[in-house]
Design a protein around this motif. Structure first.
Motif, PDB file in Angstrom:
ATOM      1  N   ILE A 208      32.121  31.066  47.026  1.00  0.00           N
ATOM      2  CA  ILE A 208      32.982  31.751  47.999  1.00  0.00           C
ATOM      3  C   ILE A 208      32.454  33.126  48.379  1.00  0.00           C
ATOM      4  O   ILE A 208      33.035  33.813  49.206  1.00  0.00           O
ATOM      5  CB  ILE A 208      34.431  31.862  47.493  1.00  0.00           C
ATOM      6  CG1 ILE A 208      34.510  32.732  46.252  1.00  0.00           C
ATOM      7  CG2 ILE A 208      35.020  30.490  47.235  1.00  0.00           C
ATOM      8  CD1 ILE A 208      35.924  33.039  45.814  1.00  0.00           C
ATOM      9  N   GLY A 209      31.365  33.541  47.740  1.00  0.00           N
ATOM     10  CA  GLY A 209      30.794  34.843  48.055  1.00  0.00           C
ATOM     11  C   GLY A 209      31.637  35.990  47.540  1.00  0.00           C
ATOM     12  O   GLY A 209      31.690  37.048  48.165  1.00  0.00           O
ATOM     13  N   ALA A 210      32.300  35.789  46.412  1.00  0.00           N
ATOM     14  CA  ALA A 210      33.190  36.817  45.865  1.00  0.00           C
ATOM     15  C   ALA A 210      32.410  37.932  45.193  1.00  0.00           C
ATOM     16  O   ALA A 210      31.487  37.692  44.428  1.00  0.00           O
ATOM     17  CB  ALA A 210      34.152  36.199  44.856  1.00  0.00           C
ATOM     18  N   HIS A 211      32.799  39.149  45.509  1.00  0.00           N
ATOM     19  CA  HIS A 211      32.255  40.357  44.881  1.00  0.00           C
ATOM     20  C   HIS A 211      33.445  41.247  44.543  1.00  0.00           C
ATOM     21  O   HIS A 211      33.760  42.177  45.295  1.00  0.00           O
ATOM     22  CB  HIS A 211      31.289  41.076  45.813  1.00  0.00           C
ATOM     23  CG  HIS A 211      30.113  40.251  46.193  1.00  0.00           C
ATOM     24  ND1 HIS A 211      29.047  40.062  45.356  1.00  0.00           N
ATOM     25  CD2 HIS A 211      29.850  39.537  47.311  1.00  0.00           C
ATOM     26  CE1 HIS A 211      28.160  39.274  45.944  1.00  0.00           C
ATOM     27  NE2 HIS A 211      28.631  38.943  47.134  1.00  0.00           N
ATOM     28  N   PRO A 212      34.133  40.956  43.420  1.00  0.00           N
ATOM     29  CA  PRO A 212      35.366  41.691  43.109  1.00  0.00           C
ATOM     30  C   PRO A 212      35.210  43.203  43.091  1.00  0.00           C
ATOM     31  O   PRO A 212      36.135  43.924  43.438  1.00  0.00           O
ATOM     32  CB  PRO A 212      35.756  41.180  41.725  1.00  0.00           C
ATOM     33  CG  PRO A 212      34.981  39.955  41.505  1.00  0.00           C
ATOM     34  CD  PRO A 212      33.796  39.993  42.407  1.00  0.00           C
ATOM     35  N   GLU A 213      34.048  43.663  42.715  1.00  0.00           N
ATOM     36  CA  GLU A 213      33.853  45.112  42.646  1.00  0.00           C
ATOM     37  C   GLU A 213      33.858  45.763  44.020  1.00  0.00           C
ATOM     38  O   GLU A 213      34.011  46.971  44.144  1.00  0.00           O
ATOM     39  CB  GLU A 213      32.551  45.438  41.897  1.00  0.00           C
ATOM     40  CG  GLU A 213      31.277  45.072  42.640  1.00  0.00           C
ATOM     41  CD  GLU A 213      30.866  43.604  42.591  1.00  0.00           C
ATOM     42  OE1 GLU A 213      29.818  43.268  43.164  1.00  0.00           O
ATOM     43  OE2 GLU A 213      31.581  42.783  42.004  1.00  0.00           O
ATOM     44  N   ARG A 214      33.710  44.973  45.072  1.00  0.00           N
ATOM     45  CA  ARG A 214      33.690  45.506  46.441  1.00  0.00           C
ATOM     46  C   ARG A 214      34.962  45.222  47.221  1.00  0.00           C
ATOM     47  O   ARG A 214      35.139  45.738  48.316  1.00  0.00           O
ATOM     48  CB  ARG A 214      32.521  44.886  47.209  1.00  0.00           C
ATOM     49  CG  ARG A 214      31.177  45.220  46.641  1.00  0.00           C
ATOM     50  CD  ARG A 214      30.104  44.628  47.525  1.00  0.00           C
ATOM     51  NE  ARG A 214      28.899  44.416  46.748  1.00  0.00           N
ATOM     52  CZ  ARG A 214      27.972  43.545  47.036  1.00  0.00           C
ATOM     53  NH1 ARG A 214      28.082  42.788  48.093  1.00  0.00           N
ATOM     54  NH2 ARG A 214      26.907  43.419  46.276  1.00  0.00           N
ATOM     55  N   GLU A 215      35.818  44.347  46.690  1.00  0.00           N
ATOM     56  CA  GLU A 215      37.003  43.913  47.423  1.00  0.00           C
ATOM     57  C   GLU A 215      38.078  44.993  47.429  1.00  0.00           C
ATOM     58  O   GLU A 215      38.324  45.626  46.422  1.00  0.00           O
ATOM     59  CB  GLU A 215      37.572  42.629  46.814  1.00  0.00           C
ATOM     60  CG  GLU A 215      36.616  41.458  46.837  1.00  0.00           C
ATOM     61  CD  GLU A 215      36.232  41.009  48.235  1.00  0.00           C
ATOM     62  OE1 GLU A 215      37.071  41.087  49.154  1.00  0.00           O
ATOM     63  OE2 GLU A 215      35.080  40.612  48.417  1.00  0.00           O
ATOM     64  N   THR A 216      38.700  45.171  48.574  1.00  0.00           N
ATOM     65  CA  THR A 216      39.810  46.118  48.681  1.00  0.00           C
ATOM     66  C   THR A 216      41.090  45.439  49.151  1.00  0.00           C
ATOM     67  O   THR A 216      42.118  46.083  49.264  1.00  0.00           O
ATOM     68  CB  THR A 216      39.456  47.260  49.657  1.00  0.00           C
ATOM     69  OG1 THR A 216      39.162  46.692  50.929  1.00  0.00           O
ATOM     70  CG2 THR A 216      38.271  48.063  49.140  1.00  0.00           C
TER      71      THR A 216
ATOM     72  N   GLY B  69      43.239  41.301  49.311  1.00  0.00           N
ATOM     73  CA  GLY B  69      43.321  39.985  48.714  1.00  0.00           C
ATOM     74  C   GLY B  69      43.738  40.058  47.271  1.00  0.00           C
ATOM     75  O   GLY B  69      44.128  41.125  46.765  1.00  0.00           O
ATOM     76  N   PRO B  70      43.671  38.935  46.561  1.00  0.00           N
ATOM     77  CA  PRO B  70      44.118  38.927  45.182  1.00  0.00           C
ATOM     78  C   PRO B  70      43.177  39.732  44.281  1.00  0.00           C
ATOM     79  O   PRO B  70      41.996  39.922  44.601  1.00  0.00           O
ATOM     80  CB  PRO B  70      44.089  37.448  44.800  1.00  0.00           C
ATOM     81  CG  PRO B  70      43.140  36.809  45.747  1.00  0.00           C
ATOM     82  CD  PRO B  70      43.196  37.626  47.012  1.00  0.00           C
ATOM     83  N   MET B  71      43.728  40.216  43.175  1.00  0.00           N
ATOM     84  CA  MET B  71      42.889  40.855  42.160  1.00  0.00           C
ATOM     85  C   MET B  71      42.016  39.749  41.577  1.00  0.00           C
ATOM     86  O   MET B  71      42.529  38.713  41.155  1.00  0.00           O
ATOM     87  CB  MET B  71      43.745  41.480  41.070  1.00  0.00           C
ATOM     88  CG  MET B  71      42.905  42.112  39.971  1.00  0.00           C
ATOM     89  SD  MET B  71      43.886  42.628  38.555  1.00  0.00           S
ATOM     90  CE  MET B  71      44.731  44.024  39.243  1.00  0.00           C
ATOM     91  N   THR B  72      40.719  39.947  41.580  1.00  0.00           N
ATOM     92  CA  THR B  72      39.791  38.886  41.195  1.00  0.00           C
ATOM     93  C   THR B  72      38.832  39.359  40.128  1.00  0.00           C
ATOM     94  O   THR B  72      38.341  40.491  40.174  1.00  0.00           O
ATOM     95  CB  THR B  72      38.980  38.427  42.438  1.00  0.00           C
ATOM     96  OG1 THR B  72      39.900  38.091  43.478  1.00  0.00           O
ATOM     97  CG2 THR B  72      38.123  37.242  42.126  1.00  0.00           C
ATOM     98  N   VAL B  73      38.568  38.474  39.173  1.00  0.00           N
ATOM     99  CA  VAL B  73      37.600  38.740  38.121  1.00  0.00           C
ATOM    100  C   VAL B  73      36.709  37.500  37.991  1.00  0.00           C
ATOM    101  O   VAL B  73      37.176  36.375  38.171  1.00  0.00           O
ATOM    102  CB  VAL B  73      38.298  39.071  36.783  1.00  0.00           C
ATOM    103  CG1 VAL B  73      39.120  37.922  36.277  1.00  0.00           C
ATOM    104  CG2 VAL B  73      37.282  39.488  35.741  1.00  0.00           C
ATOM    105  N   VAL B  74      35.424  37.742  37.737  1.00  0.00           N
ATOM    106  CA  VAL B  74      34.478  36.650  37.549  1.00  0.00           C
ATOM    107  C   VAL B  74      34.108  36.593  36.073  1.00  0.00           C
ATOM    108  O   VAL B  74      33.718  37.609  35.482  1.00  0.00           O
ATOM    109  CB  VAL B  74      33.205  36.834  38.420  1.00  0.00           C
ATOM    110  CG1 VAL B  74      32.225  35.700  38.185  1.00  0.00           C
ATOM    111  CG2 VAL B  74      33.585  36.952  39.892  1.00  0.00           C
ATOM    112  N   LEU B  75      34.232  35.407  35.489  1.00  0.00           N
ATOM    113  CA  LEU B  75      33.849  35.243  34.092  1.00  0.00           C
ATOM    114  C   LEU B  75      32.349  35.452  33.939  1.00  0.00           C
ATOM    115  O   LEU B  75      31.581  35.141  34.849  1.00  0.00           O
ATOM    116  CB  LEU B  75      34.213  33.829  33.622  1.00  0.00           C
ATOM    117  CG  LEU B  75      35.697  33.499  33.569  1.00  0.00           C
ATOM    118  CD1 LEU B  75      35.888  32.013  33.265  1.00  0.00           C
ATOM    119  CD2 LEU B  75      36.386  34.348  32.524  1.00  0.00           C
ATOM    120  N   PRO B  76      31.926  35.969  32.798  1.00  0.00           N
ATOM    121  CA  PRO B  76      30.488  36.125  32.588  1.00  0.00           C
ATOM    122  C   PRO B  76      29.796  34.774  32.539  1.00  0.00           C
ATOM    123  O   PRO B  76      30.384  33.786  32.101  1.00  0.00           O
ATOM    124  CB  PRO B  76      30.385  36.856  31.248  1.00  0.00           C
ATOM    125  CG  PRO B  76      31.707  36.727  30.614  1.00  0.00           C
ATOM    126  CD  PRO B  76      32.706  36.413  31.680  1.00  0.00           C
ATOM    127  N   GLY B  77      28.561  34.749  33.020  1.00  0.00           N
ATOM    128  CA  GLY B  77      27.785  33.512  33.054  1.00  0.00           C
ATOM    129  C   GLY B  77      27.079  33.322  31.812  1.00  0.00           C
ATOM    130  O   GLY B  77      26.698  32.500  31.176  1.00  0.00           O
TER     131      GLY B  77
END
Length: 79
Positions: free
Chosen positions: A61-69, A71-79
């Motif tokens: 989805i091209g998510a970059h939570p650190e850049r989002e201002t 939408g929903p609060m989003t976190v990406v699990l570590p790979g």
């Protein structure tokens, strides 16, 4: 009190990576393919929620939570 404490928590990604999260009350939205991840994101992207993404789903989805201002609060699990 922080209103986010009452937001639903939704996990999106491969079922095998997220299978334990429902035990903690997290709603699981299985997305085994990039297309499924994008479709699921479209259905929740405007919700007031906390979203947990697997690395594969975040990439799809091209998510970059650190850049989002927005939408929903989003976190990406570590790979």
């Amino acid at each position: 009190m922080d209103q986010r404490a009452h937001l639903p928590v939704i996990a999106v990604g491969e079922r095998s990576a997220l299978e334990g999260l429902p035990l903690a009350g997290v709603a699981l939205r299985a997305a085994e393919t990039p297309d499924e991840a994008r479709e699921t994101w479209q259905s929740i992207s405007q919700m007031d929620a906390i979203v947990i993404l697997t690395p594969a789903s975040a990439a799809a989805i091209g998510a970059h939570p650190e850049r989002e201002t927005s939408g929903p609060m989003t976190v990406v699990l570590p790979g």
